[in-house]
Design an enzyme around this catalytic site. Structure first.
Site, PDB file in Angstrom:
ATOM      1  N   LYS A 133       9.381  -4.230  15.582  1.00 54.97           N
ATOM      2  CA  LYS A 133       9.669  -2.858  15.145  1.00 54.97           C
ATOM      3  C   LYS A 133      10.563  -2.128  16.152  1.00 54.97           C
ATOM      4  O   LYS A 133      11.342  -1.250  15.785  1.00 54.97           O
ATOM      5  CB  LYS A 133       8.362  -2.080  14.961  1.00 54.97           C
ATOM      6  CG  LYS A 133       7.542  -2.531  13.756  1.00 54.97           C
ATOM      7  CD  LYS A 133       8.115  -1.993  12.446  1.00 54.97           C
ATOM      8  CE  LYS A 133       7.216  -2.303  11.267  1.00 54.97           C
ATOM      9  NZ  LYS A 133       7.758  -1.823   9.997  1.00 54.97           N
ATOM     10  N   ASP A 168      12.705 -11.782  -0.815  1.00 59.27           N
ATOM     11  CA  ASP A 168      12.338 -11.681   0.597  1.00 59.27           C
ATOM     12  C   ASP A 168      13.532 -11.093   1.359  1.00 59.27           C
ATOM     13  O   ASP A 168      14.636 -11.650   1.293  1.00 59.27           O
ATOM     14  CB  ASP A 168      12.031 -13.100   1.094  1.00 59.27           C
ATOM     15  CG  ASP A 168      11.402 -13.081   2.463  1.00 59.27           C
ATOM     16  OD1 ASP A 168      11.862 -12.298   3.316  1.00 59.27           O
ATOM     17  OD2 ASP A 168      10.451 -13.840   2.670  1.00 59.27           O
ATOM     18  N   LYS A 204      11.061 -12.108  11.934  1.00 56.00           N
ATOM     19  CA  LYS A 204      12.240 -12.244  11.056  1.00 56.00           C
ATOM     20  C   LYS A 204      12.358 -11.065  10.091  1.00 56.00           C
ATOM     21  O   LYS A 204      13.444 -10.551   9.853  1.00 56.00           O
ATOM     22  CB  LYS A 204      12.121 -13.523  10.225  1.00 56.00           C
ATOM     23  CG  LYS A 204      12.654 -14.750  10.901  1.00 56.00           C
ATOM     24  CD  LYS A 204      12.755 -15.829   9.835  1.00 56.00           C
ATOM     25  CE  LYS A 204      13.076 -17.157  10.437  1.00 56.00           C
ATOM     26  NZ  LYS A 204      12.912 -18.242   9.462  1.00 56.00           N
ATOM     27  N   PHE A 225       0.831  -1.206   0.000  1.00 52.78           N
ATOM     28  CA  PHE A 225       0.000   0.000   0.000  1.00 52.78           C
ATOM     29  C   PHE A 225       0.871   1.262   0.000  1.00 52.78           C
ATOM     30  O   PHE A 225       0.908   2.019  -0.986  1.00 52.78           O
ATOM     31  CB  PHE A 225      -0.953  -0.079   1.206  1.00 52.78           C
ATOM     32  CG  PHE A 225      -1.529   1.223   1.655  1.00 52.78           C
ATOM     33  CD1 PHE A 225      -2.156   2.070   0.756  1.00 52.78           C
ATOM     34  CD2 PHE A 225      -1.458   1.602   2.993  1.00 52.78           C
ATOM     35  CE1 PHE A 225      -2.690   3.287   1.175  1.00 52.78           C
ATOM     36  CE2 PHE A 225      -1.993   2.804   3.423  1.00 52.78           C
ATOM     37  CZ  PHE A 225      -2.600   3.659   2.510  1.00 52.78           C
ATOM     38  N   PHE A 277       3.910 -10.815  -0.305  1.00 54.91           N
ATOM     39  CA  PHE A 277       3.099 -11.467   0.736  1.00 54.91           C
ATOM     40  C   PHE A 277       1.774 -10.718   0.900  1.00 54.91           C
ATOM     41  O   PHE A 277       0.694 -11.302   0.751  1.00 54.91           O
ATOM     42  CB  PHE A 277       3.884 -11.542   2.055  1.00 54.91           C
ATOM     43  CG  PHE A 277       3.034 -11.999   3.217  1.00 54.91           C
ATOM     44  CD1 PHE A 277       2.134 -13.051   3.080  1.00 54.91           C
ATOM     45  CD2 PHE A 277       3.123 -11.372   4.455  1.00 54.91           C
ATOM     46  CE1 PHE A 277       1.326 -13.468   4.137  1.00 54.91           C
ATOM     47  CE2 PHE A 277       2.327 -11.778   5.525  1.00 54.91           C
ATOM     48  CZ  PHE A 277       1.423 -12.827   5.363  1.00 54.91           C
ATOM     49  N   LEU A 311      10.418  -0.650   3.984  1.00 56.43           N
ATOM     50  CA  LEU A 311       8.993  -0.755   4.322  1.00 56.43           C
ATOM     51  C   LEU A 311       8.521  -2.208   4.366  1.00 56.43           C
ATOM     52  O   LEU A 311       7.341  -2.454   4.633  1.00 56.43           O
ATOM     53  CB  LEU A 311       8.148  -0.001   3.279  1.00 56.43           C
ATOM     54  CG  LEU A 311       7.866   1.484   3.507  1.00 56.43           C
ATOM     55  CD1 LEU A 311       9.155   2.291   3.559  1.00 56.43           C
ATOM     56  CD2 LEU A 311       6.985   2.047   2.400  1.00 56.43           C
ATOM     57  N   ILE A 326      20.770  -9.468   0.166  1.00 60.69           N
ATOM     58  CA  ILE A 326      20.787  -9.027  -1.245  1.00 60.69           C
ATOM     59  C   ILE A 326      21.723  -7.825  -1.278  1.00 60.69           C
ATOM     60  O   ILE A 326      21.840  -7.102  -0.277  1.00 60.69           O
ATOM     61  CB  ILE A 326      19.364  -8.663  -1.728  1.00 60.69           C
ATOM     62  CG1 ILE A 326      19.333  -8.328  -3.216  1.00 60.69           C
ATOM     63  CG2 ILE A 326      18.756  -7.523  -0.925  1.00 60.69           C
ATOM     64  CD1 ILE A 326      17.906  -8.205  -3.800  1.00 60.69           C
ATOM     65  N   TYR A 376       4.986  -7.895  15.997  1.00 61.64           N
ATOM     66  CA  TYR A 376       5.076  -6.637  15.236  1.00 61.64           C
ATOM     67  C   TYR A 376       5.675  -5.538  16.108  1.00 61.64           C
ATOM     68  O   TYR A 376       6.669  -4.909  15.736  1.00 61.64           O
ATOM     69  CB  TYR A 376       3.674  -6.250  14.759  1.00 61.64           C
ATOM     70  CG  TYR A 376       3.621  -5.042  13.859  1.00 61.64           C
ATOM     71  CD1 TYR A 376       4.018  -5.108  12.529  1.00 61.64           C
ATOM     72  CD2 TYR A 376       3.132  -3.823  14.335  1.00 61.64           C
ATOM     73  CE1 TYR A 376       3.933  -4.000  11.689  1.00 61.64           C
ATOM     74  CE2 TYR A 376       3.041  -2.720  13.504  1.00 61.64           C
ATOM     75  CZ  TYR A 376       3.447  -2.804  12.182  1.00 61.64           C
ATOM     76  OH  TYR A 376       3.362  -1.701  11.363  1.00 61.64           O
ATOM     77  N   ASN A 426       8.314  -9.416  -1.604  1.00 57.74           N
ATOM     78  CA  ASN A 426       8.038 -10.858  -1.750  1.00 57.74           C
ATOM     79  C   ASN A 426       6.564 -11.123  -2.062  1.00 57.74           C
ATOM     80  O   ASN A 426       6.137 -12.267  -2.121  1.00 57.74           O
ATOM     81  CB  ASN A 426       8.461 -11.624  -0.490  1.00 57.74           C
ATOM     82  CG  ASN A 426       7.600 -11.280   0.720  1.00 57.74           C
ATOM     83  OD1 ASN A 426       6.757 -10.380   0.654  1.00 57.74           O
ATOM     84  ND2 ASN A 426       7.794 -11.993   1.820  1.00 57.74           N
TER      85      ASN A 426
END
Ligand code: NAD
Ligand code: UDP
Length: 323
Positions: free
Chosen positions: A147, A56, A89, A11, A34, A71, A61, A143, A32
């Site tokens: 965070k 992911d 994770k 979003f 999701f 994000l 990377i 979460y 990814n």
């Protein structure tokens, strides 16, 4: 600038990619898929300055970029609780991977943190100096604590490795491109109202949230990334506070719906009140949101009307194909 947006097909991420391209930046979107979708970024695929990488961030990377907006993480309680360990994770290992990349290529990195770092706050409105009131073992902890660790990692990479960081604490943001089944309150209420289905208010509906329209939030993120010598944390959100019941009534009025309000149990650890103190953002970024809730809701409702029409047409086509 070459800019990496992780979670760029989601979003907020898709709006950010679009805005950065409009400004003339090159954008690499890593996602990814999701909770995000290619549909959110389909308008960008023809742009030579845009690249999409399905990846992911829990796996390392390396990309040569100047800026990283991190994000990548599901944001809706239903989605982040679906695979709680994966959420931890993404926030811990994923953020560490992005910080490792930032260190290696000397990129500035902005972390999409959240008002959830304040938990169920005892201080109101919430200022950046408040350390929060968070349950470390509840269903929201994957979460909230994820965070919080991500913020810790940002600070430690800054102190230990001199990484150039920005920490944005984002409060409830809504707008076009939230998915139909996202599960967050604004999209739930609008979709329920447009289908004339019951509006599900959890608990008494007296809990509060402050809703920021997506365009305002994206302005804030871009301003913050550009800002020299201020790394935050900084609250980004709309300080106008509403009860959930008020929101439900507003959505019914604006959609002209026949829906009635039904009560459902309040989820565990649901914060009772939430409202950002944005003095710091006003002072350091010269930023404040400008879209009132009614105006933002109208734009969001128009989006969902269209999305529901497309969804119905697609479902009918699929039924015909099946015979
Ligand atoms: P969203 O779910 O629409 O977007 C998240 C995106 O990240 C999706 O495209 C998803 O597929 C992708 N993603 C998830 N895990 C990933 C992984 N491991 N690797 C790569 N991609 C992954 O949510 P959103 O509302 O756009 O939120 C974006 C970010 O902003 C999140 O980090 C969220 O925590 C933060 N935030 C959002 C809000 C809000 O109200 N929208 C509030 C506070 C914080
Ligand atoms: N909520 C609700 N009905 C819904 C979805 C959410 O009453 O269908 C409530 C939820 O209990 C919370 C608020 O709306 O008090 C905001 O929920 P959301 O999931 O959007 O985000 P949160 O701020 O809780 O992370």
């Amino acid at each position: 600038m070459r800019i990496l947006v992780t979670g760029g097909a989601g979003f907020l991420g898709s709006h950010l990619c679009e805005r950065l391209l409009q400004q003339g930046d090159e954008v690499i979107c890593v996602d990814n898929l999701f909770t995000g979708s290619k549909r959110n970024i389909e308008g960008l695929f023809g742009n030579p300055d845009f690249e999409f990488v399905r990846h992911d961030i829990v796996h390392p990377i390396l990309l040569e970029v100047d800026r990283i907006y991190n994000l990548a993480c599901p944001a809706s309680p239903i989605q982040y609780q679906y695979n709680a360990i994966k959420t931890v994770k993404a926030n811990v290992v994923g953020t560490m991977n992005m910080l490792g990349m930032a260190k290696r290529v000397r990129a500035r990195i902005l972390q999409a943190s959240t008002s959830e770092v304040y938990g169920d706050p005892n201080v109101h409105p919430q200022r950046e100096s408040y350390w929060g009131h968070v349950n470390p073992i509840g269903i929201r902890s994957c979460y909230d604590e994820g965070k919080r660790v991500a913020e810790t990692l940002m600070m430690d990479y800054h102190r230990q490795n001199n990484v150039d960081i920005r920490i944005a604490r984002i409060f409830n943001t809504y707008g076009p491109r939230m998915s139909l089944n996202d599960g967050r309150v604004v999209s739930n209420f609008i979709v329920q109202a447009l289908r004339n289905k019951p509006i599900t208010v959890f608990g008494s509906g007296s809990q509060t949230r402050s809703f920021c329209y997506v365009d305002d939030l994206i302005d804030g993120l871009i301003r913050f990334m550009r800002c020299e010598k201020f790394m935050g944390p900084v609250n980004l959100g709309n300080p106008q506070e509403f009860t959930i019941l008020e929101l439900a009534k507003k959505v019914i009025t604006l959609t002209g719906s026949r829906s009635r309000i039904v009560r459902k149990p309040l989820p565990q650890d649901d914060p009772r009140q939430r409202c950002p103190d944005i003095s710091l953002a006003r002072k350091k970024l010269r930023w404040k949101p400008s879209t009132p809730l009614g105006e933002g809701l109208k734009k969001t409702i128009a989006y969902f009307e269209e999305a529901l029409k497309n969804f119905t047409a697609e479902t009918q086509r699929a039924q015909r194909r099946r015979g």
